[in-house]
Design a protein around this motif. Sequence first.
Motif, PDB file in Angstrom:
ATOM      1  N   GLU A 182       0.834  -1.201   0.000  1.00 22.97           N
ATOM      2  CA  GLU A 182       0.000   0.000   0.000  1.00 22.97           C
ATOM      3  C   GLU A 182       0.870   1.253   0.000  1.00 22.97           C
ATOM      4  OE1 GLU A 182      -2.475  -0.421   3.401  1.00 22.97           O
ATOM      5  OE2 GLU A 182      -3.777  -1.955   2.497  1.00 22.97           O
ATOM      6  N   GLU A 183       1.943   1.233   0.782  1.00 28.38           N
ATOM      7  CA  GLU A 183       2.861   2.378   0.835  1.00 28.38           C
ATOM      8  C   GLU A 183       3.570   2.563  -0.512  1.00 28.38           C
ATOM      9  OE1 GLU A 183       5.512   1.611   4.044  1.00 28.38           O
ATOM     10  OE2 GLU A 183       4.001   1.921   5.601  1.00 28.38           O
ATOM     11  N   VAL A 184       3.986   1.451  -1.108  1.00 28.16           N
ATOM     12  CA  VAL A 184       4.672   1.517  -2.393  1.00 28.16           C
ATOM     13  C   VAL A 184       3.747   2.082  -3.468  1.00 28.16           C
ATOM     14  CG1 VAL A 184       5.663   0.110  -4.247  1.00 28.16           C
ATOM     15  CG2 VAL A 184       6.328  -0.315  -1.881  1.00 28.16           C
ATOM     16  N   LEU A 185       2.487   1.660  -3.448  1.00 31.88           N
ATOM     17  CA  LEU A 185       1.515   2.156  -4.422  1.00 31.88           C
ATOM     18  C   LEU A 185       1.330   3.669  -4.309  1.00 31.88           C
ATOM     19  CD1 LEU A 185      -1.204  -0.646  -4.372  1.00 31.88           C
ATOM     20  CD2 LEU A 185      -0.048   0.226  -6.405  1.00 31.88           C
ATOM     21  N   GLU A 186       1.431   4.183  -3.089  1.00 32.92           N
ATOM     22  CA  GLU A 186       1.293   5.629  -2.875  1.00 32.92           C
ATOM     23  C   GLU A 186       2.522   6.382  -3.369  1.00 32.92           C
ATOM     24  OE1 GLU A 186       0.594   6.210   1.256  1.00 32.92           O
ATOM     25  OE2 GLU A 186      -1.345   5.183   1.267  1.00 32.92           O
ATOM     26  N   GLU A 187       3.690   5.763  -3.259  1.00 31.07           N
ATOM     27  CA  GLU A 187       4.946   6.456  -3.554  1.00 31.07           C
ATOM     28  C   GLU A 187       5.386   6.335  -5.016  1.00 31.07           C
ATOM     29  OE1 GLU A 187       6.570   8.422  -1.505  1.00 31.07           O
ATOM     30  OE2 GLU A 187       5.153   8.075   0.122  1.00 31.07           O
ATOM     31  N   LEU A 188       5.173   5.176  -5.611  1.00 35.80           N
ATOM     32  CA  LEU A 188       5.684   4.936  -6.957  1.00 35.80           C
ATOM     33  C   LEU A 188       4.677   5.339  -8.026  1.00 35.80           C
ATOM     34  CD1 LEU A 188       7.445   1.446  -6.745  1.00 35.80           C
ATOM     35  CD2 LEU A 188       8.437   3.714  -6.468  1.00 35.80           C
ATOM     36  N   SER A 189       5.188   5.649  -9.202  1.00 32.30           N
ATOM     37  CA  SER A 189       4.323   5.879 -10.358  1.00 32.30           C
ATOM     38  C   SER A 189       3.753   4.541 -10.804  1.00 32.30           C
ATOM     39  CB  SER A 189       5.121   6.502 -11.493  1.00 32.30           C
ATOM     40  OG  SER A 189       6.057   5.567 -12.006  1.00 32.30           O
ATOM     41  N   PRO A 190       2.637   4.544 -11.517  1.00 30.79           N
ATOM     42  CA  PRO A 190       2.076   3.284 -12.025  1.00 30.79           C
ATOM     43  C   PRO A 190       3.080   2.496 -12.870  1.00 30.79           C
ATOM     44  CG  PRO A 190       0.465   5.043 -12.246  1.00 30.79           C
ATOM     45  CD  PRO A 190       1.753   5.689 -11.809  1.00 30.79           C
ATOM     46  N   LEU A 191       3.904   3.214 -13.659  1.00 26.61           N
ATOM     47  CA  LEU A 191       4.905   2.546 -14.489  1.00 26.61           C
ATOM     48  C   LEU A 191       5.953   1.846 -13.634  1.00 26.61           C
ATOM     49  CD1 LEU A 191       6.175   1.927 -17.243  1.00 26.61           C
ATOM     50  CD2 LEU A 191       7.392   4.110 -17.081  1.00 26.61           C
ATOM     51  N   ALA A 192       6.451   2.543 -12.612  1.00 26.65           N
ATOM     52  CA  ALA A 192       7.465   1.956 -11.726  1.00 26.65           C
ATOM     53  C   ALA A 192       6.912   0.741 -10.987  1.00 26.65           C
ATOM     54  CB  ALA A 192       7.963   2.996 -10.731  1.00 26.65           C
TER      55      ALA A 192
END
Length: 206
Positions: A182-192
Motif C-alpha cells: 500500500e505504501e509503495v503504491l502511494e509512492e511509486l508511479s504506475p509505471l514503476a
Amino acid sequence: LIRTTTQYGKSDVTSMALLKIATTRNEKILIVAPSAKQASIIMGNVIDHIFDHQYFVGMITYDGSLDRLRNEKSKTRITFRTGSEIFILTAEAHTVSQEGKNLMGFGATIVVVDESSLIPDEMFEKILRMVGGVENGKLIQLGNPFEKNHFHKAFQSKRYTKLVVNDVEALKEGRLTERFLEEVLEELSPLAYMIQYKCLFPDGGA
C-alpha cells in the motif's frame, strides 16, 4: 530466466547457488552487469556467504587474510581449490564499444547476466557468444523488466527455464506485506510499480 519483485532476493540466492557450484565442481563462472556497482552485488554476497561455513572458507585459494577478504567487496575474482573461479565484468552502457572488446576475450561455462534488461542488445550479443563454444554452457539472466529487448525476447523462447514472481506471489509467500505494498503504491508511479512489483514489461520500455 528470473524476474521477481525488487528486493525479493534474486542476487542473494544466485550468490548461494554459485558458491555451491564453485565449491563442488570445476566451473568458470562469469557475472556480468550494466555497471561495476551492480556487478559487485552478487560477488559481495558470494564473499559474505563464504563465511557461512568453514567448508567454504577451506575451499577458496586466497593469499591475504580472511578478514581482508571479508571486507573486500570490490574484489573482481575468486578462485577455489576445485579449479573453479568466479569473476565479474561490467557491460557499461556508455562505453559499449570498449567494453564489448573486453568481453570478447573471456569465455565461461556459466554466465550470469544481472539486470539483463539494462544491458544494450549489441552488448548482449557479445555476452551470448561467451557460452556458444562451451559444451553444456549455462546462461542465466535475471533482473527487472525495464525494456522490451533481448530480456523480453528470451521470455518468449522455449530454450529457457523461467521463474517469475510478482507482488501477488511475494505477498502469498510472506516476502512482502499488504501494508508495504500500500505504501509503495502511494509512492511509486504506475509505471514503476508495474515494472518493479507486477514484473511486467512496459510497452515502449521505461
